[in-house]
Design an enzyme around this catalytic site. Structure first.
Site, PDB file in Angstrom:
ATOM      1  N   HIS A   1     -48.465   2.401 -23.711  1.00 28.49           N
ATOM      2  CA  HIS A   1     -48.379   1.242 -24.598  1.00 28.49           C
ATOM      3  C   HIS A   1     -47.521   0.124 -23.984  1.00 28.49           C
ATOM      4  O   HIS A   1     -47.843  -1.063 -24.101  1.00 28.49           O
ATOM      5  CB  HIS A   1     -47.803   1.695 -25.946  1.00 28.49           C
ATOM      6  CG  HIS A   1     -47.444   0.580 -26.862  1.00 28.49           C
ATOM      7  ND1 HIS A   1     -46.135   0.239 -27.128  1.00 28.49           N
ATOM      8  CD2 HIS A   1     -48.214  -0.295 -27.564  1.00 28.49           C
ATOM      9  CE1 HIS A   1     -46.120  -0.784 -27.968  1.00 28.49           C
ATOM     10  NE2 HIS A   1     -47.359  -1.133 -28.251  1.00 28.49           N
TER      11      HIS A   1
ATOM     12  N   GLU B   1     -49.587  -1.688 -21.615  1.00 36.14           N
ATOM     13  CA  GLU B   1     -50.529  -2.556 -22.342  1.00 36.14           C
ATOM     14  C   GLU B   1     -49.871  -3.928 -22.609  1.00 36.14           C
ATOM     15  O   GLU B   1     -50.476  -4.980 -22.386  1.00 36.14           O
ATOM     16  CB  GLU B   1     -50.944  -1.888 -23.654  1.00 36.14           C
ATOM     17  CG  GLU B   1     -51.833  -2.727 -24.543  1.00 36.14           C
ATOM     18  CD  GLU B   1     -51.355  -2.729 -25.986  1.00 36.14           C
ATOM     19  OE1 GLU B   1     -50.951  -3.814 -26.476  1.00 36.14           O
ATOM     20  OE2 GLU B   1     -51.371  -1.655 -26.634  1.00 36.14           O
ATOM     21  N   HIS B   2     -48.616  -3.900 -23.062  1.00 39.58           N
ATOM     22  CA  HIS B   2     -47.899  -5.174 -23.275  1.00 39.58           C
ATOM     23  C   HIS B   2     -47.756  -5.948 -21.962  1.00 39.58           C
ATOM     24  O   HIS B   2     -47.908  -7.165 -21.926  1.00 39.58           O
ATOM     25  CB  HIS B   2     -46.504  -4.901 -23.828  1.00 39.58           C
ATOM     26  CG  HIS B   2     -46.469  -4.682 -25.315  1.00 39.58           C
ATOM     27  ND1 HIS B   2     -45.639  -5.397 -26.142  1.00 39.58           N
ATOM     28  CD2 HIS B   2     -47.168  -3.849 -26.110  1.00 39.58           C
ATOM     29  CE1 HIS B   2     -45.824  -4.989 -27.394  1.00 39.58           C
ATOM     30  NE2 HIS B   2     -46.737  -4.051 -27.407  1.00 39.58           N
TER      31      HIS B   2
ATOM     32  N   GLU C   1     -40.925  -3.171 -31.930  1.00 39.33           N
ATOM     33  CA  GLU C   1     -42.194  -2.727 -32.518  1.00 39.33           C
ATOM     34  C   GLU C   1     -42.033  -1.334 -33.122  1.00 39.33           C
ATOM     35  O   GLU C   1     -42.528  -1.043 -34.207  1.00 39.33           O
ATOM     36  CB  GLU C   1     -43.307  -2.736 -31.458  1.00 39.33           C
ATOM     37  CG  GLU C   1     -44.672  -2.371 -32.042  1.00 39.33           C
ATOM     38  CD  GLU C   1     -45.818  -2.469 -31.028  1.00 39.33           C
ATOM     39  OE1 GLU C   1     -45.581  -2.942 -29.904  1.00 39.33           O
ATOM     40  OE2 GLU C   1     -46.939  -2.080 -31.394  1.00 39.33           O
TER      41      GLU C   1
END
Lengths: 446, 434
Positions: A70, A73-74, A150
């Site tokens: 993840h 992904e950012h 997040e």
């Protein structure tokens, strides 16, 4: 309990026949370098969605760096050799489009929605960041803070999410699905440039990716563009097989009680380890899918009729099965007790109802109603080709083939009541289950 | 950070092609008007019906009546009790959903062409002969109360509630439309029936239909479903006075990340400066990854996962809102940055490049909204409620493009009120006093 049903003959005649649900306009092919391509046409509006799915998710992460899939992904929204940080999204926006990405256990996907005549530009940029990202230490530092916020937002601030993490961790004794997609906080805090780039080098290549284009496009044109931008990227010859440590036989029921002062509405959740949809072998998964529908898929489902309408012991009951998964998945039950009903009473009532369901066998009329609704849903699905595209993306990153996706509706229609009961008996075993109570405090009675 | 930015991206050449949406106004024999987009490519229709008024029609002591009523519409009608009703609806493979908001009650339906008549008959019975059985009332009431209890410990809901109370005082907007534990517990069947009579009337009705249906067929459908509703319903409440004062209020709540809702007075949808404000908001905080606040608070400093601002022009008041969440020890810095950006935009305005980029995005992204029958039906009803002309879609981008730098910067200095910006923070923020 007899299920009185005031269905007039006229109404029965009104049940849709759905002889032909109409075909989804799907075209699939594979580029020379192994990249799979799925095109779903819809020419009603001059809009396209362009997606690239990688067969790499949090369950593919190395030990000790949970959250790196993840995190990466950012970071793909930072720069490449030719794009400055942020320029990717800025360019999409400058073309009137939207873009984003998402990560799950088995996949990471990037997408843009944009006017159909901008498809080539999207491909050029997405192909670029498949191989050419360039990150600075500052990118790493600030984006690590962002993913920690997040996690705060999604998980730490939400007792239901924290409870779900503990349920999963207890369910999987050995498989990586027990680790949250976003990562454990202490490991997220240590993620660095090397972790991110190493994951990128291993997993981001055309032979590990699926291109999904939906909307106002011509498949031949998509093939031409895909050859031009993705087809020229060499396959990664060292792409590792997706071997994950599998679950041993689960022999002991697990129970947990999660207390948090922020919990206002307690509930009981039960998860059972369950088989997933496997290529060429989706029958058992189809039976489990139907089981979830029959038990808790709607207001007419068994648990809702028994527990909500008849006994009035719960305010909500649900059953869930997520069949698209590379490895063993779960079958889940959830009951929210009515006021004055204890979690133990709600759990006992749930177990009794499931036992009764299995003993009684499947009501054919209920099963047929669900099958008919599934056929109707294929008509409604054509209104949202992006949804069809997502279905392919998820399936192809979870070990299934195009043929499996296309066979699934017929397999669902063929499921029998006996198969459903057999699947229930096999899967709903306490030894392979986790039962969780989410509560505010020591319960007296609410 | 320097990077060679090759001209991979030349400047945008032309605007993307338009979504070609032809809306036809249909008036039924019985005099009901609807907007229709005919599209026979998929054999189903999406129908959106909206009644202006919504939960704001509740009397204070009956708060939550409209919401509870909307949850009961589908719990049995005519000679069908709740469970028979649910089965019949499933047999028809149609879906109806009901949503009560501050300003409207909406019904979204989709149904197949092959059994449309039967579905419409059922929907007619649903809307005209709801049973409101006591058993169903108690069951749905319990669900609403369960939701309300959850909201009471959700930092986002706490912030929204606290902010609304401050902004709107005694007006219905100042309290939660779902009601409180007390008011919902006290609602009787008579209250539900009264809420039903308050809401459903032809003087506040808006309809959109998209899909496999002709104008003539729609006309018949409209009369079947809607012609028998009374002409008038309960009068709408007066406009709300917006009372937001600058400053910070803190709602103490033990959670690791503070949730902040911030806002000030807004601008009405029919204000001549609305489009300038709309473009301004896009640049300041509305434009996702490209907005100033996203750059400053997230991209540069990593203080949050998400920050956004929204113009909220309701029927009876307009506010300008934003939200952000940061760890308790970082929220003070996030708020400081937001205040600075608010003040900078007010005093310095935006640049020509920012304006150009915003226009390119807003005009280019507009057609992307029209992606699906239900979506389009909803948009058409929204247009009617905002009193927009039927050809609005074709002219809307001209309005965006017509905004000049002078307009935006004048509106920035008039609208943005750094002193009047209020922050409602739920959490255990460090270094902030309410």
């Amino acid at each position: 309990m007899v299920r009185a049903l005031a269905l007039s003959a006229a109404l029965l005649a009104a049940t849709p026949v759905l002889a032909d649900e109409g075909q989804e306009a799907v075209t699939t092919f594979t580029l020379d370098n192994g990249m799979d391509v799925v095109v779903v046409e819809d020419h009603r509006a001059p809009v396209v969605q362009h997606m690239v799915w990688y067969r790499a998710g949090s369950a593919d992460e190395p030990i000790g760096s949970s959250g790196v899939a993840h995190f990466l992904e950012h970071l793909l929204f930072k720069g490449t050799d030719t794009l400055a940080p942020g320029e990717f999204s800025a360019t999409v926006a400058a073309n009137g489009g939207n873009d984003n990405a998402f990560t799950s256990y088995d996949y990471t996907a990037y997408f843009q929605r944009v006017a159909a005549d901008r498809l080539e530009l999207m491909m050029r940029m997405e192909a670029d960041r498949m191989r050419n990202i360039r990150l600075s230490e500052e990118d790493i530092r600030t984006e690590r803070d962002v993913i920690l916020e997040e996690r705060n937002q999604r998980t730490e601030n939400n007792p239901r999410a924290l409870f779900g993490e503990q349920m999963n961790a207890a369910q999987y004794l050995n498989h990586r699905y027990g680790v949250p997609i976003i990562g454990w906080r202490h490991e997220m805090e240590t993620l660095d440039m090397e972790d991110a780039l190493s994951f990128y080098e291993i997993h981001y290549s055309p032979n590990n990716a699926i291109l999904v284009v939906t909307g106002d496009v011509d498949p031949d044109e998509v093939r031409e563009l895909a050859d031009k931008y993705y087809g020229v990227i060499p396959a990664n010859p060292d792409l590792p097989e997706r071997i994950r440590s599998q679950e041993p036989p689960q022999t002991v029921e697990r129970r947990l009680t999660f207390k948090d002062p922020r919990v206002a509405q307690p509930y009981v959740q039960r998860s059972y380890l369950a088989p997933e949809r496997d290529p060429g072998e989706q029958e058992k998964a189809a039976a489990l899918f139907m089981l979830a529908e029959l038990l808790g898929g709607s207001t007419t489902s068994y648990l809702n009729e028994k527990l909500q309408l008849d006994q009035q012991i719960v305010v909500y009951a649900g059953a869930f099965y997520r069949g698209v998964s590379l490895d063993d998945t779960t079958f889940d039950l959830l009951v929210v007790p009515a006021e004055g009903v204890s979690l133990q009473e709600a759990e006992d009532a749930m177990d009794q109802a499931v036992a009764d369901f299995i003993a009684e066998g499947v009501n054919e009329e209920d099963l047929n109603r669900i099958k008919m609704q599934l056929r109707a849903s294929q008509v409604y699905a054509r209104d949202n080709v992006d949804g069809i595209g997502n279905r392919y993306g998820r399936a192809l990153t979870s070990g299934l083939t195009v043929e499996d996706v296309q066979a699934w509706p017929d397999i669902l229609q063929a499921v029998t009541g006996d198969e459903i009961i057999a699947a229930a008996r096999e899967v709903l075993q306490r030894e392979s289950s986790v039962t969780g109570w989410l509560m505010k405090d020591d319960e007296v009675t609410q | 950070m320097k990077r060679l930015v090759a001209t991979l991206i030349a400047f945008v050449v032309a605007l993307p092609a338009w979504a070609d949406i032809e809306i036809e106004e249909v008036t039924s024999p019985g005099g009901i008007t609807a907007w229709l987009v005919e599209d026979h490519s998929i054999p189903f229709t999406a129908l959106e019906i909206r009644f202006r008024g919504g939960t704001s029609l509740d009397d204070p002591e009956k708060r939550g009546a409209v919401n509870l009523m909307s949850g009961l519409i589908e719990e049995g009608s005519g000679d069908l009790d709740a469970r028979s009703y649910a089965r019949v609806l499933e047999f028809l493979a149609a879906s109806f959903s009901y949503r009560a908001s501050d300003d409207s009650l909406s019904i979204s339906a989709q149904f197949l062409t092959e059994n449309r008549d039967e579905v419409v008959d059922l929907l007619r019975t649903t809307l005209h002969e709801p049973r409101f059985d006591q058993g169903a009332i108690e069951r749905v009431r319990a669900q609403v109360l369960s939701g309300l209890r959850s909201d009471m410990t959700d930092p986002n809901d706490i912030a929204g509630q606290s902010f609304a109370e401050m902004a709107y005082g005694d007006h219905p907007y100042g309290t939660e439309g779902k009601g409180t534990l007390e008011t919902v517990s006290a609602l009787t069947r008579d209250d539900i029936v009264e809420a039903y009579e308050n809401v459903f009337a032809k003087d506040r009705l808006y309809v959109g239909a998209v899909g496999d249906i002709t104008a003539e067929e729609l006309g018949v459908l409209l009369d079947t479903l809607l012609a028998d509703f009374p002409e008038t319903g309960k009068p709408l409440p007066e406009r709300a006075e917006v009372t937001i004062e600058g400053g910070i209020s803190v709602v103490d709540f033990d959670t690791p990340q503070s949730v902040a809702l911030f806002g000030q007075k807004g601008i009405d949808r029919d204000d001549p400066d609305f489009f300038a404000a709309f473009v301004l908001n896009h640049i300041l905080g509305g434009g996702g990854f490209e907005s100033r606040l996203m750059h400053e608070v997230r991209e540069k400093r990593g203080l949050t996962y998400g920050i956004g601002t929204y113009l909220v022009p309701k029927d009876l008041a307009s506010v300008y809102l934003g939200s952000v969440s940061s760890a308790n020890d970082r929220i003070a810095e996030a708020i400081e940055v937001i205040r600075q950006e608010w003040a900078r935009a007010a005093s310095e305005g935006v640049t020509q490049k920012e304006l150009d980029d915003a226009k390119t995005y807003l005009t280019g992204a507009y057609p992307l909204r029209f992606d699906g029958n239900g979506q389009i039906a909803g948009i058409m009803v929204g247009m009617q409620m905002d009193d927009l002309p039927i050809d609005y879609i074709a002219t809307r981008n001209d309005k965006v493009n017509g905004v000049t730098l002078e307009d935006v910067n004048r509106v920035a200095s008039e609208l943005l009120d750094p002193e009047g910006l209020h922050f409602t923070i739920v959490g255990k923020p460090v270094g902030l006093d309410g």
